[in-house]
Design an enzyme around this catalytic site. Structure first.
Site, PDB file in Angstrom:
ATOM      1  N   GLU A 108     -18.284 -23.612 102.661  1.00 12.43           N
ATOM      2  CA  GLU A 108     -19.404 -23.072 103.428  1.00 12.43           C
ATOM      3  C   GLU A 108     -20.522 -22.772 102.452  1.00 12.43           C
ATOM      4  OE1 GLU A 108     -17.164 -21.167 102.078  1.00 12.43           O
ATOM      5  OE2 GLU A 108     -18.438 -19.635 101.168  1.00 12.43           O
TER       6      GLU A 108
ATOM      7  N   LYS B   4     -22.582 -19.319  90.915  1.00 14.97           N
ATOM      8  CA  LYS B   4     -21.605 -19.896  91.849  1.00 14.97           C
ATOM      9  C   LYS B   4     -20.708 -20.948  91.208  1.00 14.97           C
ATOM     10  CE  LYS B   4     -22.627 -17.813  95.799  1.00 14.97           C
ATOM     11  NZ  LYS B   4     -21.619 -16.934  96.444  1.00 14.97           N
TER      12      LYS B   4
ATOM     13  N   SER C 119     -28.286 -13.305  88.906  1.00 16.27           N
ATOM     14  CA  SER C 119     -27.303 -14.244  89.459  1.00 16.27           C
ATOM     15  C   SER C 119     -27.848 -15.647  89.684  1.00 16.27           C
ATOM     16  CB  SER C 119     -26.750 -13.678  90.756  1.00 16.27           C
ATOM     17  OG  SER C 119     -27.810 -13.370  91.642  1.00 16.27           O
TER      18      SER C 119
END
Lengths: 257, 392
Positions: free
Chosen positions: B110, B88, B376
């Site tokens: 968010e 991210k 991830s």
């Protein structure tokens, strides 16, 4: 010419539009609410079509949407409820709703049904102007339905002109940087925005919405536009009402005095 | 050719279906981002932060024991080793520099699992910017450590209490707050969702993943192209990053692992391509789980990061044209895959990532195929969920 055009031909100021959520507070309140709004002396009825994810709405309208959906409200149900509305309701009726439920219903079928039951116009807050022009304008024209776009304090002059050019009905002036029901009262800054738009001499009438809740804010907004729209404040009135008809009338009459 | 068009569409999906109040913000971003991102000034700052702050390039690791078990050459792209524990941060670093160049003072975002929230809070601390994160009230409960991390980093965490109180609702709330604060605030969307130009912008910031895979694989295997790339998909940002430079290389198979929750037909699922139909969610046309009446269905997944009823428009397009192969992984299988990876390779993955691991059992491949799985994120944030599940 539809009822919206006729209204603004005869009434240049202090037009009051009332928003409510279809199927709220109870599923079958839709038509009685409309009748009470007309009897109380408002000029336009805006029927909110409930949606699970209303991104331009604050908590009051979010809640009314959720309750309406829990009550079993849907577009199909709404068209059943209002199929004979023109026997008892004569003022302009506008449907306000997010795009997704309408697309699932089918845009053309939706517009056709609107015309059939006597709806005069639409407010689809998440349908951008370009998409409207590219995909849907012809259909709107074919069924004689007005489309209303929103503008906000941030909307540039050139875009306001473009919106004016592509609107037929009225322009919905969002009074501040906000979602619905977020602010009450009207500030100096908002007034200068109202004046700025007023001085543009647009061809479409302007109704000011968001933050209008009582006689004072209605009167102030009406000075700078052709009238105003009340939503969240009205939802609060009907939410806990024990006598819907009487409460709607006394509230609307207190606003228009 | 898979490429976004000028109106923001990938085939039938994408666009910018937004309330007029957001038009100026989206227009500002659309008109400026490509130009800003293309400047050498931006690139230097972005690349140096990716290297020295995020810790890139992340390794491409050959998983020997799992390769033996599955009979393929399995590589892991170690995004779990990025600073803050997941991919991210690649996107938040890019967007925070952009926000600064646009003169913004405040950041909102968010978050679902909290990884994007932490990554956003982190770059805000780095740049000294005010930060508010919207997070579903349910996710706040199940991702407690990440909530505290965000607070330690100085961010304000605001619960979204509408609907299912998960990622969808947090996204609604962030959009509302952007409408309320349009001038000084930039909204850092964490996935390849939202109105154009977000999906493409986020994918580009994440595309560093496949850019590195190409170079690293060339070194290790003498080819830039694996046979298969696997990634999990909620909104789909890590998948978009891992697929990006392979979109138009047809010999590389792209496998997306969605969350089936308790099972596709259980009514408790988040398998968007299996259950979704075309509609509009969070500003773009995409596949989403909805009722016949067009109301969005509350999704379910054991992993907060995949608990989303939609999917990025680029993935809807990959599905639509058959370029991507989509598998739906159930909660239980994902948890077991997480344990398998832990035991066989010494890596406790995020539960999102564990869905991609399990996909190995759901696809066909040839012996000695080169398979790259995008790891991830790491599993630290999911310890509570692992403990509660208990099957280890």
């Amino acid at each position: 010419m539809n009822r919206i055009h006729t209204l603004f031909q005869n009434k240049k100021e202090r037009a009051l539009s009332i928003y409510f959520t279809a199927g709220f507070p109870a599923l079958e309140d839709t038509l009685p609410t409309m009748q009470a709004i007309e009897e109380a002396g408002a000029d336009i009825i805006e029927i909110g079509v409930p949606y699970s994810d209303p991104i331009a709405d604050g908590p009051t309208i979010q809640d009314s949407n959720m309750i309406a959906l829990e009550n079993g409200m849907s577009l199909k149900k709404l068209f059943e409820q209002i199929k004979d509305m023109r026997q008892t309701v004569s003022i302009p009726v506008v449907l306000m709703g997010y795009l997704n439920p309408i697309i699932q219903y089918g845009m053309e079928a939706f517009l056709q049904k609107c015309k059939e039951v006597g709806v005069d116009g639409l407010i689809l807050p998440d349908l951008p102007m370009q998409q409207y022009l590219d995909e849907f304008k012809e259909m709107f024209d074919q069924y004689g339905l007005s489309n209303t776009f929103l503008i906000s304090p941030q909307t540039s002059e050139s875009r306001i002109r473009e919106i004016d050019e592509n609107s037929n009905g009225f322009i919905y002036m969002v009074s501040s940087h906000s979602i619905t029901g977020a602010k009450t009262g009207i500030s100096e800054e908002q007034i200068s925005y109202f004046k700025r738009v007023q001085d543009m001499n647009l061809k479409n009438p302007r109704l000011i919405g968001f933050g209008i809740s009582d006689a004072e804010t209605f009167t102030t907004a009406s000075k700078y536009g052709n009238g105003a729209i009340i939503g969240s404040a009205f939802i609060k009135v009907v939410k806990d009402s024990k006598n819907l008809n009487a409460d709607i009338k006394s509230y609307i009459q207190s606003v228009i005095q | 050719m898979i490429k976004v068009d000028e109106k923001g569409f990938y085939g039938k999906f994408g666009g910018a279906y937004i309330p007029e109040m957001l038009h100026p913000n989206i227009e500002e971003l659309r008109d400026n981002y490509e130009q800003i991102v293309a400047t050498s000034e931006f690139q230097e700052e972005f690349q140096s932060l990716l290297r020295d702050f995020v810790g890139r390039p992340t390794p491409l690791y050959f998983a020997k024991r799992m390769s033996e078990k599955y009979g393929a050459k399995i590589y892991f792209k170690r995004e779990d080793l990025c600073h803050t524990g997941a991919h991210k941060v690649n996107n938040t670093v890019g967007q925070i520099i952009l926000a600064k160049k646009l003169g913004k003072k405040r950041i909102i975002a968010e978050t679902g699992a909290g990884q994007h929230g932490v990554a956003t809070a982190t770059v805000c601390a780095l740049m000294g910017m005010d930060c508010t994160i919207y997070m579903g009230a349910l996710d706040i409960q199940r991702q407690r450590p990440n909530v505290e991390r965000m607070k330690i980093l100085g961010a304000k965490v605001v619960p979204a209490t509408s609907g299912s109180q998960t990622l969808k609702d947090a996204t609604n709330e962030a959009m509302r707050q952007w409408i309320n604060n349009p001038v000084d605030t930039h909204y850092i969307i964490g996935s390849v969702v939202g109105p154009h130009p977000y999906p493409e912008m986020v994918a580009r910031f994440q595309s560093v993943i496949s850019e590195e895979i190409k170079k690293q694989l060339l070194e290790k295997e003498g080819t830039e192209n694996p046979d298969i790339v696997i990634a999990c998909v909620g909104g789909g940002s890590n998948a978009a990053g891992a697929f990006y430079h392979y979109y138009n290389v047809p010999e590389v198979r792209l496998i997306a692992a969605e969350a089936a929750g308790l099972g596709i037909s259980s009514g408790k699922s988040a398998a968007t391509t299996a259950l979704g139909t075309s509609g509009i969610l969070h500003g773009s046309k995409t596949l989403l789980m909805q009722t016949e009446d067009g109301q969005v269905i509350e999704p379910h997944s054991i992993s907060a990061g995949l608990d989303y009823p939609g999917i990025g428009p680029v993935h809807a397009h990959l599905f639509d044209i058959g370029r991507g192969e989509f598998v739906a992984v159930e909660d239980e299988d994902a948890m077991k895959a997480g344990i398998e990876l832990s035991r066989m390779e010494g890596i406790i993955p995020a539960i999102e990532t564990a869905h991609a691991i399990h996909a190995l059992n759901m696809i066909t491949y040839k012996k000695d195929d080169i398979i790259v799985i995008n790891l991830s994120g790491r599993g630290d944030k999911d310890l509570d969920t692992y403990i509660k599940w208990g099957g280890y």
